[in-house]
Design a protein around this motif. Structure first.
Motif, mmCIF file in Angstrom:
data_model
loop_
_atom_site.group_PDB
_atom_site.id
_atom_site.type_symbol
_atom_site.label_atom_id
_atom_site.label_comp_id
_atom_site.label_asym_id
_atom_site.label_seq_id
_atom_site.Cartn_x
_atom_site.Cartn_y
_atom_site.Cartn_z
ATOM 1 N N ASN A 1 42.741 41.385 26.818
ATOM 2 C CA ASN A 1 43.341 40.167 26.270
ATOM 3 C C ASN A 1 42.346 39.322 25.482
ATOM 4 O OD1 ASN A 1 42.110 39.820 28.866
ATOM 5 N ND2 ASN A 1 42.916 37.762 28.931
ATOM 6 N N MET A 2 41.122 39.827 25.317
ATOM 7 C CA MET A 2 40.112 39.039 24.595
ATOM 8 C C MET A 2 39.531 39.840 23.442
ATOM 9 S SD MET A 2 37.885 37.602 27.744
ATOM 10 C CE MET A 2 38.694 37.147 29.270
ATOM 11 N N PHE B 1 32.012 36.288 27.864
ATOM 12 C CA PHE B 1 32.619 35.963 29.166
ATOM 13 C C PHE B 1 31.604 35.499 30.216
ATOM 14 C CE2 PHE B 1 34.470 36.893 33.302
ATOM 15 C CZ PHE B 1 35.734 36.358 33.174
ATOM 16 N N GLN C 1 38.244 31.803 38.393
ATOM 17 C CA GLN C 1 38.012 32.038 36.963
ATOM 18 C C GLN C 1 38.626 33.366 36.522
ATOM 19 O OE1 GLN C 1 33.751 31.463 37.198
ATOM 20 N NE2 GLN C 1 33.853 29.770 35.754
ATOM 21 N N MET C 2 38.500 34.385 37.375
ATOM 22 C CA MET C 2 39.109 35.681 37.052
ATOM 23 C C MET C 2 40.616 35.544 36.921
ATOM 24 S SD MET C 2 37.142 37.932 36.360
ATOM 25 C CE MET C 2 38.239 39.328 36.219
ATOM 26 N N ARG D 1 41.452 33.506 33.622
ATOM 27 C CA ARG D 1 41.094 34.035 32.313
ATOM 28 C C ARG D 1 41.515 35.470 32.097
ATOM 29 N NH1 ARG D 1 35.725 32.201 30.068
ATOM 30 N NH2 ARG D 1 35.682 29.984 30.465
ATOM 31 N N VAL D 2 41.680 36.213 33.167
ATOM 32 C CA VAL D 2 41.994 37.637 32.983
ATOM 33 C C VAL D 2 43.337 38.011 33.621
ATOM 34 C CG1 VAL D 2 41.214 39.997 33.397
ATOM 35 C CG2 VAL D 2 39.550 38.213 32.876
#
Ligand SMILES: Nc1ncnc2c1ncn2[C@@H]1O[C@H](COP(=O)(O)OP(=O)(O)O)[C@@H](O)[C@H]1O
Ligand SMILES: [Mg+2]
Lengths: 355, 289
Positions: free
Chosen positions: A89-90, A98, B203-204, B207-208
């Protein structure tokens, strides 16, 4: 940057001992290969060092600091996975950023560090792409950039080149080695490819069934294997078995084989001698008498494989097949079925205790 | 090249036609015809089947705008849909995460079965069991009073929370399933890579994991929001007098008042509103997914 000490580490899954009392010292700034067949515990050992999994017993230190109960988030290690594990997704740049951004670094710092890392892996212009728009080799470079941009103390790679085809793999080996030299990071590299281990690393550790079989510089392991397993797993070796005479062995038919290197054994015990195929000279058997020094065996060529610059001969003797590799410096070749004499020096022969 | 491709796809369509035909016939008979009939009815003064004289009118649609009641109820139903969807996310997403990423083997199968169970029980049975739990002197009331040292009165029956509880219970499996599927597809090594880079679990997640499971969240939300806005069974049984929503009014037109034309018109207004909402949300949803 820091060295890594693994001391007496054991890890079991149920009744299965995946690691059995393993101790290795990874020197600061060194490039270390962990080599072993599938299931030998390479990944398990790497995961203990990374902190994804904790040992049942033993100690792990990074830079002299005991970390065996510190979780991976706090160990400051960089890890490269076989399947790249890029965040889909990045963008490439965001993937590399990251580690810095979860640490709350300033935007400007992140941007310049990311660019530097991408330049280092020669992907400076591809920061805006998505991972799925990259080739396998490029993805692996992104994974590497992402792992080193945070300046970890240790770089851990689990079969990072396993998914690449042969030509690309050789390119990446050279590339990885260059980058490692450039930043001087302690690197532990898991592979099951012995050639990769030999060409890339300063030191190799060979694992088998969760145990460290042998450890040392590539030349040392190649020239002085301490077990039949090490001799045959790293490179090719002819293994001759018999009773030890103290400085060599006596084969079943009474032929003596002299060895200059290897274990010191009490006379009479079972032992074997290992000799590399390229250390043996092969010639047509003219019936001339043997010279006093050096090892000699007679046999018959059962098969010849011509590979351009070299030929491999398989020689039958006393029910055993020996392998001999000869550089084709001339055009005089031996035919299949021919009687031959094999000669090699005792210093190319390693005495190994029977396993 | 392009022309060749076009003919190829056309001949592909031709050969696929016999295979597609049964599906299209079924769609025509089972959905399109009745729906067209409803569109037709919604413009009638009387139901043609009733034998009374009937005429063409926009009156049924006008009725919606002439009385603020309908708009108020529609608004209440949309709010209900939003609230139920949010609760389904709050409850369903963590459950899906645990199922996909924490549990392994037999315990995963067992919990999965528990999640799916509401699907297998009859809707009415499910709702009436909730009625037994939530009413005064019911299971919840009795159990709490048995444990607590002081006397409290729990009577959630015939209230807004009761409607929410019943609807969430009915629809949360959709959210669990859609999120489970997307979470399942996230490779564990991504999570390990994030941790090795120093990211905390939160955070994981931010963001993911949540970005990668967006398609499941969106699909689940749409699957839940649309039927909840038009729901009538749970509001009627668990909500009692407070359970008057847009869906119950439509149901009344069909089963109590027998004003099918008005019921049909109200349904199509709801359909239009839901479609407009989804269309407005589409760019956002597409970006998220
Ligand atoms: N999480 C685990 N649970 C159970 N067994 C495991 C686990 N991880 C590794 N093993 C077992 O430990 C042994 C070593 O595995 P691994 O370290 O992955 O080997 P390698 O990387 O050398 O191929 C294997 O027999 C494997 O099945
Ligand atoms: Mg492995």
């Amino acid at each position: 940057m820091a060295g890594v000490q693994v001391s007496n580490v054991s890890r079991s899954f149920g009744a299965h001992k995946a690691l059995d009392d393993v101790s290795i010292d990874f020197a600061d700034g060194g490039f270390y290969a962990l080599l072993g067949p599938s299931g030998s515990g390479k990944t398990t050992l790497l995961r203990q060092i990374a902190g994804f999994d904790f040992p049942d017993s033993g100690r792990i230190a990074i830079g002299g600091e005991g970390v065996e109960r510190v979780p991976v988030e706090k160990r400051r290690i960089g890890m490269v996975f076989q399947n790249y594990a890029l965040f889909p997704n990045m963008s490439v740049a965001d993937n590399v950023a990251f580690g810095l951004s979860v640490r709350g670094e300033a935007k400007a710092v992140i941007a310049s560090e990311v660019q530097r890392a991408l330049d280092l892996v020669q992907l400076g212009k591809l920061g805006g792409r998505r991972p799925h728009q990259l080739s396998g080799g490029q993805r692996q470079r992104v994974a590497l950039a992402r792992a080193i941009v945070t300046k970890p103390r240790v770089l851990l790679l689990d079969e990072p080149l396993g998914a690449l085809d042969k030509a690309l793999r050789v390119d990446m080996q050279i590339e990885l080695k260059r980058i490692q030299r450039e930043i001087g990071i302690t690197t532990i590299f898991v592979t099951h490819d012995q050639e990769e281990a030999l060409t890339m690393s300063d030191r190799i550790g060979i694992l088998r069934d969760g145990r460290l079989v042998q450890e040392g510089p590539p030349e040392e392991i190649y020239d002085r294997p301490k077990s039949e397993f090490a001799a045959t797993f790293l490179g090719d070796a002819n293994i001759l078995r018999g009773d030890t005479t103290g400085t060599g062995i006596r084969l079943a038919d009474g032929t003596a084989i002299a060895a200059e290197a290897g274990a010191t054994l009490a006379a009479g015990a079972k032992a074997s001698c290992a000799v590399r195929p390229e250390r043996i000279r092969i010639a047509a058997d003219a019936g001339s008498p043997d010279q006093a020094n050096g090892n000699v065996l007679r046999g018959q060529v059962s098969k010849r494989i011509f590979a351009g610059n070299n030929s491999t001969y398989f020689v039958e003797r006393d029910g055993q097949t020996l392998k001999v590799i000869v550089q084709n410096t001339g055009i005089d070749r031996l035919a299949e079925g021919q009687q031959v004499v094999l000669r090699w020096s005792p210093e190319s022969t390693v005495l190994i205790a029977a396993s | 090249m392009a022309a060749q491709g076009a003919t190829a796809s056309r001949s592909g369509l031709k050969s696929a036609l016999p295979l597609l035909l049964p599906a299209y016939l079924w769609l025509t008979v089972a959905i399109f015809l009745p729906l067209s009939a409803m569109v037709f009815f919604s413009f009638m003064t009387e139901l043609p089947l009733s034998g009374k004289p009937w005429a063409f009118t926009f009156g049924n649609y006008a009725a919606f705008f002439s009385q603020s009641l309908y708009l108020t109820l529609l608004w209440a139903s949309l709010r209900l849909g939003l609230e139920v969807t949010l609760w389904c996310i709050v409850i369903g997403y963590p459950a899906a995460y645990v199922l996909a990423k924490v549990l392994k083997g037999r315990s995963r199968e067992a919990i999965f079965l528990l999640v799916i169970l509401p699907f297998w029980s009859n809707g009415l049975v499910r709702i009436f069991s909730w009625a037994m739990v939530l009413r005064e002197g019911g299971i919840l009331d009795t159990a709490l009073n048995a444990v607590l040292p002081f006397k409290i009165n729990i009577d959630l029956m015939y209230s807004y929370p009761a409607v929410i509880i019943g609807l969430v219970h009915s629809y949360v499996p959709y959210m669990v399933l859609t999120c489970y599927l997307t979470l399942q597809a996230i490779d564990d090594s991504l999570i390990e890579a994030g941790r090795s880079l120093g990211a905390s679990r939160l955070q994981m997640l931010k963001r993911v994991i949540i970005p990668l499971s967006m398609p499941g969240l969106v699909a689940g939300a749409v699957l839940i929001f649309v039927p909840v806005v038009g729901s009538f069974m749970e509001p009627r049984i668990l909500g009692g007098r407070t359970g008057t929503f847009y869906g119950t009014v439509i149901e009344d037109q069909f089963v109590a008042v027998f004003n099918w034309p008005l019921g049909a018109a109200l349904s199509f207004i709801l359909l239009a509103v839901v479609l407009v909402i989804l269309a407005l949300a589409a760019p956002m949803l597409r970006r998220a997914a």
